[in-house]
Write an enzyme that holds these catalytic residues in place. Structure first.
Site, PDB file in Angstrom:
ATOM      1  N   CYS A   1       0.882  -0.971  -0.362  1.00 22.98           N
ATOM      2  CA  CYS A   1       0.207  -0.027   0.207  1.00 22.98           C
ATOM      3  C   CYS A   1       0.989   1.308  -0.290  1.00 22.98           C
ATOM      4  O   CYS A   1       2.108   1.208   0.896  1.00 22.98           O
ATOM      5  CB  CYS A   1      -0.346   0.141   1.408  1.00 22.98           C
ATOM      6  SG  CYS A   1      -2.156  -1.096   1.247  1.00 22.98           S
TER       7      CYS A   1
ATOM      8  N   LEU B   1       0.496   5.573   0.506  1.00 23.93           N
ATOM      9  CA  LEU B   1       0.203   6.666   0.778  1.00 23.93           C
ATOM     10  C   LEU B   1       0.341   7.736   0.912  1.00 23.93           C
ATOM     11  O   LEU B   1       1.471   7.796   2.221  1.00 23.93           O
ATOM     12  CB  LEU B   1      -1.293   6.347   1.599  1.00 23.93           C
ATOM     13  CG  LEU B   1      -1.876   7.815   2.555  1.00 23.93           C
ATOM     14  CD1 LEU B   1      -2.983   7.478   1.461  1.00 23.93           C
ATOM     15  CD2 LEU B   1      -2.763   7.921   3.996  1.00 23.93           C
ATOM     16  N   THR B   2      -0.228   8.851   0.065  1.00 21.05           N
ATOM     17  CA  THR B   2       0.694  10.566   0.705  1.00 21.05           C
ATOM     18  C   THR B   2      -0.481  11.032   1.366  1.00 21.05           C
ATOM     19  O   THR B   2      -1.337  10.879   0.638  1.00 21.05           O
ATOM     20  CB  THR B   2       0.961  11.160  -0.578  1.00 21.05           C
ATOM     21  OG1 THR B   2       2.603  11.056  -0.941  1.00 21.05           O
ATOM     22  CG2 THR B   2       1.842  12.705   0.013  1.00 21.05           C
TER      23      THR B   2
ATOM     24  N   ARG C   1       0.272  15.704  -4.174  1.00 22.99           N
ATOM     25  CA  ARG C   1       0.421  16.796  -5.539  1.00 22.99           C
ATOM     26  C   ARG C   1       1.862  17.795  -4.712  1.00 22.99           C
ATOM     27  O   ARG C   1       2.139  18.833  -5.215  1.00 22.99           O
ATOM     28  CB  ARG C   1      -0.408  17.485  -6.097  1.00 22.99           C
ATOM     29  CG  ARG C   1      -1.828  17.032  -6.278  1.00 22.99           C
ATOM     30  CD  ARG C   1      -1.535  16.168  -7.853  1.00 22.99           C
ATOM     31  NE  ARG C   1      -0.451  16.359  -8.682  1.00 22.99           N
ATOM     32  CZ  ARG C   1      -0.951  16.875 -10.398  1.00 22.99           C
ATOM     33  NH1 ARG C   1      -2.555  16.541  -9.842  1.00 22.99           N
ATOM     34  NH2 ARG C   1      -0.880  16.701 -10.739  1.00 22.99           N
TER      35      ARG C   1
ATOM     36  N   GLY D   1       5.227  16.269  -5.334  1.00 22.19           N
ATOM     37  CA  GLY D   1       5.921  15.212  -5.147  1.00 22.19           C
ATOM     38  C   GLY D   1       6.653  13.939  -3.766  1.00 22.19           C
ATOM     39  O   GLY D   1       7.344  13.319  -4.514  1.00 22.19           O
ATOM     40  N   TYR D   2       5.418  14.130  -3.173  1.00 21.88           N
ATOM     41  CA  TYR D   2       6.539  13.465  -2.029  1.00 21.88           C
ATOM     42  C   TYR D   2       5.809  12.202  -3.047  1.00 21.88           C
ATOM     43  O   TYR D   2       6.296  10.661  -2.300  1.00 21.88           O
ATOM     44  CB  TYR D   2       5.133  13.749  -0.583  1.00 21.88           C
ATOM     45  CG  TYR D   2       5.853  14.893  -0.254  1.00 21.88           C
ATOM     46  CD1 TYR D   2       6.829  15.159   0.137  1.00 21.88           C
ATOM     47  CD2 TYR D   2       4.795  16.184   0.208  1.00 21.88           C
ATOM     48  CE1 TYR D   2       8.026  15.538   1.315  1.00 21.88           C
ATOM     49  CE2 TYR D   2       5.855  17.209   0.593  1.00 21.88           C
ATOM     50  CZ  TYR D   2       6.842  17.210   0.788  1.00 21.88           C
ATOM     51  OH  TYR D   2       7.215  17.917   2.086  1.00 21.88           O
TER      52      TYR D   2
ATOM     53  N   GLU E   1       2.017  -4.017  -6.003  1.00 19.76           N
ATOM     54  CA  GLU E   1       0.951  -4.164  -5.911  1.00 19.76           C
ATOM     55  C   GLU E   1      -0.252  -3.896  -6.241  1.00 19.76           C
ATOM     56  O   GLU E   1      -0.550  -3.018  -6.612  1.00 19.76           O
ATOM     57  CB  GLU E   1       0.254  -4.224  -4.556  1.00 19.76           C
ATOM     58  CG  GLU E   1      -1.081  -6.148  -4.240  1.00 19.76           C
ATOM     59  CD  GLU E   1      -0.890  -5.668  -2.517  1.00 19.76           C
ATOM     60  OE1 GLU E   1       0.179  -6.704  -1.776  1.00 19.76           O
ATOM     61  OE2 GLU E   1      -2.635  -5.589  -1.822  1.00 19.76           O
TER      62      GLU E   1
HETATM   63  N1  ACO Z   1      -4.731  13.825 -10.856  1.00 22.60           N
HETATM   64  C1  ACO Z   1      -3.866  13.957 -12.079  1.00 22.60           C
HETATM   65  N2  ACO Z   1      -2.234  13.212 -11.440  1.00 22.60           N
HETATM   66  C2  ACO Z   1      -1.825  12.862 -10.797  1.00 22.60           C
HETATM   67  C3  ACO Z   1      -2.594  13.501  -8.507  1.00 22.60           C
HETATM   68  C4  ACO Z   1      -3.975  13.766  -9.347  1.00 22.60           C
HETATM   69  N3  ACO Z   1      -4.892  14.094  -8.871  1.00 22.60           N
HETATM   70  N4  ACO Z   1      -2.289  12.958  -8.403  1.00 22.60           N
HETATM   71  C5  ACO Z   1      -0.602  11.980  -8.644  1.00 22.60           C
HETATM   72  N5  ACO Z   1      -1.027  13.080 -10.048  1.00 22.60           N
HETATM   73  C6  ACO Z   1       0.329  12.212 -10.600  1.00 22.60           C
HETATM   74  C7  ACO Z   1       1.067  14.046 -11.868  1.00 22.60           C
HETATM   75  O1  ACO Z   1       1.329  12.846 -12.666  1.00 22.60           O
HETATM   76  C8  ACO Z   1       1.857  14.078 -10.702  1.00 22.60           C
HETATM   77  O2  ACO Z   1       3.123  14.436 -11.434  1.00 22.60           O
HETATM   78  P1  ACO Z   1       3.294  16.434 -11.443  1.00 22.60           P
HETATM   79  O3  ACO Z   1       2.170  16.616 -10.129  1.00 22.60           O
HETATM   80  O4  ACO Z   1       4.959  16.528 -10.890  1.00 22.60           O
HETATM   81  O5  ACO Z   1       2.299  16.369 -12.533  1.00 22.60           O
HETATM   82  C9  ACO Z   1       2.470  12.348 -10.096  1.00 22.60           C
HETATM   83  O6  ACO Z   1       1.580  11.774 -10.130  1.00 22.60           O
HETATM   84  C10 ACO Z   1       2.738  12.257  -8.819  1.00 22.60           C
HETATM   85  O7  ACO Z   1       2.594  13.076  -7.955  1.00 22.60           O
HETATM   86  P2  ACO Z   1       2.847  13.164  -6.654  1.00 22.60           P
HETATM   87  O8  ACO Z   1       2.857  15.013  -5.904  1.00 22.60           O
HETATM   88  O9  ACO Z   1       4.715  13.047  -6.510  1.00 22.60           O
HETATM   89  O10 ACO Z   1       2.267  12.723  -5.201  1.00 22.60           O
HETATM   90  P3  ACO Z   1       1.764  12.347  -4.204  1.00 22.60           P
HETATM   91  O11 ACO Z   1       1.805  12.699  -3.102  1.00 22.60           O
HETATM   92  O12 ACO Z   1       0.101  12.705  -4.563  1.00 22.60           O
HETATM   93  O13 ACO Z   1       1.026  11.048  -4.529  1.00 22.60           O
HETATM   94  C11 ACO Z   1      -0.182   8.611  -4.856  1.00 22.60           C
HETATM   95  C12 ACO Z   1       0.637  10.006  -5.034  1.00 22.60           C
HETATM   96  C13 ACO Z   1       0.785   8.299  -3.086  1.00 22.60           C
HETATM   97  C14 ACO Z   1      -1.161   7.867  -5.215  1.00 22.60           C
HETATM   98  C15 ACO Z   1      -1.547   9.803  -3.584  1.00 22.60           C
HETATM   99  O14 ACO Z   1      -2.536   9.928  -4.881  1.00 22.60           O
HETATM  100  C16 ACO Z   1      -2.096   9.039  -2.808  1.00 22.60           C
HETATM  101  O15 ACO Z   1      -1.684   8.527  -1.612  1.00 22.60           O
HETATM  102  N6  ACO Z   1      -3.580   8.400  -3.289  1.00 22.60           N
HETATM  103  C17 ACO Z   1      -5.016   7.804  -1.834  1.00 22.60           C
HETATM  104  C18 ACO Z   1      -4.309   6.866  -2.214  1.00 22.60           C
HETATM  105  C19 ACO Z   1      -3.874   5.955  -3.296  1.00 22.60           C
HETATM  106  O16 ACO Z   1      -4.870   5.513  -4.297  1.00 22.60           O
HETATM  107  N7  ACO Z   1      -2.998   5.598  -3.039  1.00 22.60           N
HETATM  108  C20 ACO Z   1      -2.323   4.256  -4.002  1.00 22.60           C
HETATM  109  C21 ACO Z   1      -2.786   2.781  -4.160  1.00 22.60           C
HETATM  110  S1  ACO Z   1      -2.318   1.685  -5.603  1.00 22.60           S
HETATM  111  C22 ACO Z   1      -1.409   1.047  -4.173  1.00 22.60           C
HETATM  112  O17 ACO Z   1      -1.861   1.254  -2.949  1.00 22.60           O
HETATM  113  C23 ACO Z   1      -0.470   0.071  -4.570  1.00 22.60           C
END
Ligand code: ACO
Ligand code: ZN
Length: 515
Positions: A369, A371-372, A378, A380-381, A403
């Site tokens: 899993c 999660l940020t 958004r 870059g974490y 996974e």
């Molecule tokens: N809309 C469009 N693109 C997005 C979005 C969004 N809401 N969020 C992330 N991205 C893309 C973008 O391309 C972004 O890069 P950019 O900002 O340079 O354009 C890229 O993802 C990475 O963004 P980060 O800021 O590094 O990622 P973030 O810290 O937001 O974390 C994460 C991404 C972990 C998936 C977060 O959205 C999250 O925690 N979501 C809820 C939980 C989740 O769904 N986790 C993944 C489940 S799958 C698994 O666990 C294996």
């Protein structure tokens, strides 16, 4: 917020299931699809009623907008419903669901607890440490492992750029077409009051925790129904207030609170602010309870063994379930390690996000899993967390992949990371031949993930009898834009040299530290 579930009382209209006709407030029921005013897009959208409750004499409807992620589900008053248009009554194969008593829900059935035993007492309000949290595990199995018929060894990088034509067909089915409006996915997180000191969680036995969960009535509920309705209103985590996106099996008492207070260090939860404040004066924890295995000027990473810190890890799973929909719940945190990323200040190390990882993954997953926390998304974490997970795989000498299934945001985050990584590797290697295998071993990505990334980016071509990797104009100009953006905003990077970590060795019997 006292609520009363009235969906059972709503009159049943004299219509056949699946039919469309005009409805009234009196005839609306769970399962009906109708047009609902959606404030973000400022238009009426088709939505399904998932629950109905009466608040202060007025019915409220918990609706799911079709084709929108569940995190945008919401309670709406009758004024938001378009009853001038016909509604669609529930189909015979999807009969109207039983009323969903959100406030009574606590734990989905997936927890491996027996359903026969009965425990009479209910947990005390404000006692957050007992009902331990299940681990998050994937809902769907990974039967759709990525495959590709492409040969992996006869690929070379073509250094000159080529036009954007001749895209190989992407074989992925379930992971396509994910485009998310950043605003729609953005967390509604606002600064709140800062909390004071901290403390260590007490520990309860697993049996005790399971019993406590049972007493909250969860076993009498359908997990499917419960999990369709978000159950908490707001969370306070450190200095932020955050709105949960999805259901999480916090004990029933908490669903009635307007705010659930989470101790940001021990992750205990409290329905009453006074209790929370009292806890804060006693809580001594200032960082996640594990070894700090990475520190740079911006962030630290801590490694935590689920077996050694059960309560903390269960509380973490409980919290993260608020933002992870596609994971179901399991009780056993023992087989997992948790890698927590924090920022530091004079008050302590504040969690930004984490990923969990199986101590042994039969499928070769390097992340279970990820999660940020919404207040940090958004920035870059997510990419940093992903980068860290691949650095660990490099140290293990393994190729890894997250996974499956991935969530929509998970897929976006991974795709962005994979693209960055591969394009950077190709640019740093410009002019020299490389292969898919080489890219995989340099990045610790699986060859399948490398191939699919190249395919998605339209970078795999068949040229003069062999497959070549092309850095297209489109990719190069995208990269250029990204570099310019990063010059202004800065770029978060990881320094692998600063990771102080060796792959832990576990005994087969308990998958824990071999000390
Ligand atoms: N809309 C469009 N693109 C997005 C979005 C969004 N809401 N969020 C992330 N991205 C893309 C973008 O391309 C972004 O890069 P950019 O900002 O340079 O354009 C890229 O993802 C990475 O963004 P980060 O800021 O590094 O990622 P973030 O810290 O937001 O974390 C994460 C991404 C972990 C998936 C977060 O959205 C999250 O925690 N979501 C809820 C939980 C989740 O769904 N986790 C993944 C489940 S799958 C698994 O666990 C294996
Ligand atoms: Zn605490």
């Amino acid at each position: 917020m006292p609520t009363r579930d009235t969906s059972a009382e709503a009159g049943t209209p004299d219509v056949q299931a699946g039919e469309k006709s005009i409805a009234t407030i009196a005839t609306l029921r769970v399962g009906v699809k109708l047009y609902v005013y959606h404030e973000n897009s400022k238009e009426h959208r088709l939505a399904e009623i998932l629950s109905i409750q009466t608040r202060k004499g007025t019915p409220h409807y918990y609706v799911h907008y079709e084709e929108f992620n569940k995190r945008l589900d919401e309670w709406v008053p009758p004024t938001r419903l378009d009853l001038a248009k016909e509604v669609e009554w529930p189909r015979p194969d999807r009969p109207a669901k039983k009323p969903e008593k959100v406030a009574k829900a606590s734990t989905p059935r997936e927890t491996p607890t027996s359903t026969t035993a009965r425990v009479p007492k209910r947990p005390r309000r404000g006692d957050s440490l007992g009902p331990g949290t299940p681990t998050l595990v994937q809902k769907g199995s990974n039967k759709k492992a990525r495959t590709s018929a492409l040969p992996e060894d006869d690929l070379v990088v073509q250094s000159e750029t080529v036009g954007d034509v001749g895209t190989p067909e992407d074989e992925e089915v379930d992971e396509e077409s994910v485009e998310i409006d950043p605003k729609a996915a953005a967390a509604r997180a606002t600064p709140a009051k800062q909390s004071g000191a901290s403390g260590t969680p007490e520990t309860f036995s697993k049996e005790h925790e399971i019993e406590k969960l049972r007493t909250s009535g969860s076993m009498t509920q359908s997990a499917h129904e419960i999990s369709r309705v978000r159950n908490l209103s707001k969370l306070q985590i450190g200095k932020y207030e955050v709105e949960p996106w999805y259901f999480s099996p916090y004990p029933v008492e908490y669903t009635e609170e307007e705010m659930v207070f989470i101790c940001e260090f021990c992750l205990s939860y409290f329905g009453e602010e006074k209790r929370f404040q009292r806890h804060r004066t006693k809580c001594t924890l200032l960082h996640p309870p594990g070894n700090e295995i990475y520190r740079d000027s911006a962030v630290s990473f801590f490694e935590i063994d689920g077996r050694r810190q059960r309560t903390w890890c269960r509380n973490l799973c409980l919290l993260s379930k608020c933002f992870l929909d596609h994971k179901t719940l399991y009780y056993d945190v023992d087989p997992f390690l948790f890698y927590i990323m924090t920022t530091r200040d004079e008050y302590g190390c504040h969690m930004i996000g984490y990923f969990s990882k199986e101590k042994e993954s039969a499928e070769g997953y390097n992340v279970a899993c990820i999660l940020t926390l919404p207040q940090y998304q958004r920035h870059g974490y997510g990419k940093l967390l992903i980068a860290f997970s691949y650095e660990l795989s490099k140290r293990e000498g393994k190729l890894g992949s997250p996974e499956k299934p991935l969530s929509d945001l998970g897929l976006l985050g991974y795709r962005a990371y994979w693209q960055d990584t591969i394009v950077d590797l190709l640019l740093s290697n410009k002019g020299l031949e490389t292969t898919i295998d080489e890219l995989a071993s340099l990045s610790a990505m699986t060859t399948q993930d490398v191939i699919h990334t190249l395919q998605n980016l339209n970078m795999l071509r068949y040229f003069k009898g062999q497959h070549v990797i092309c850095l297209t104009d489109a990719i190069l100009s995208q990269k250029q834009k990204q570099v310019e953006k990063q010059k202004i905003k800065g770029k978060r990077t990881l320094d692998p040299e600063l990771i102080q970590w060796k792959p832990p060795v576990f005994t087969a019997a308990n998958r824990t530290w071999n000390w």
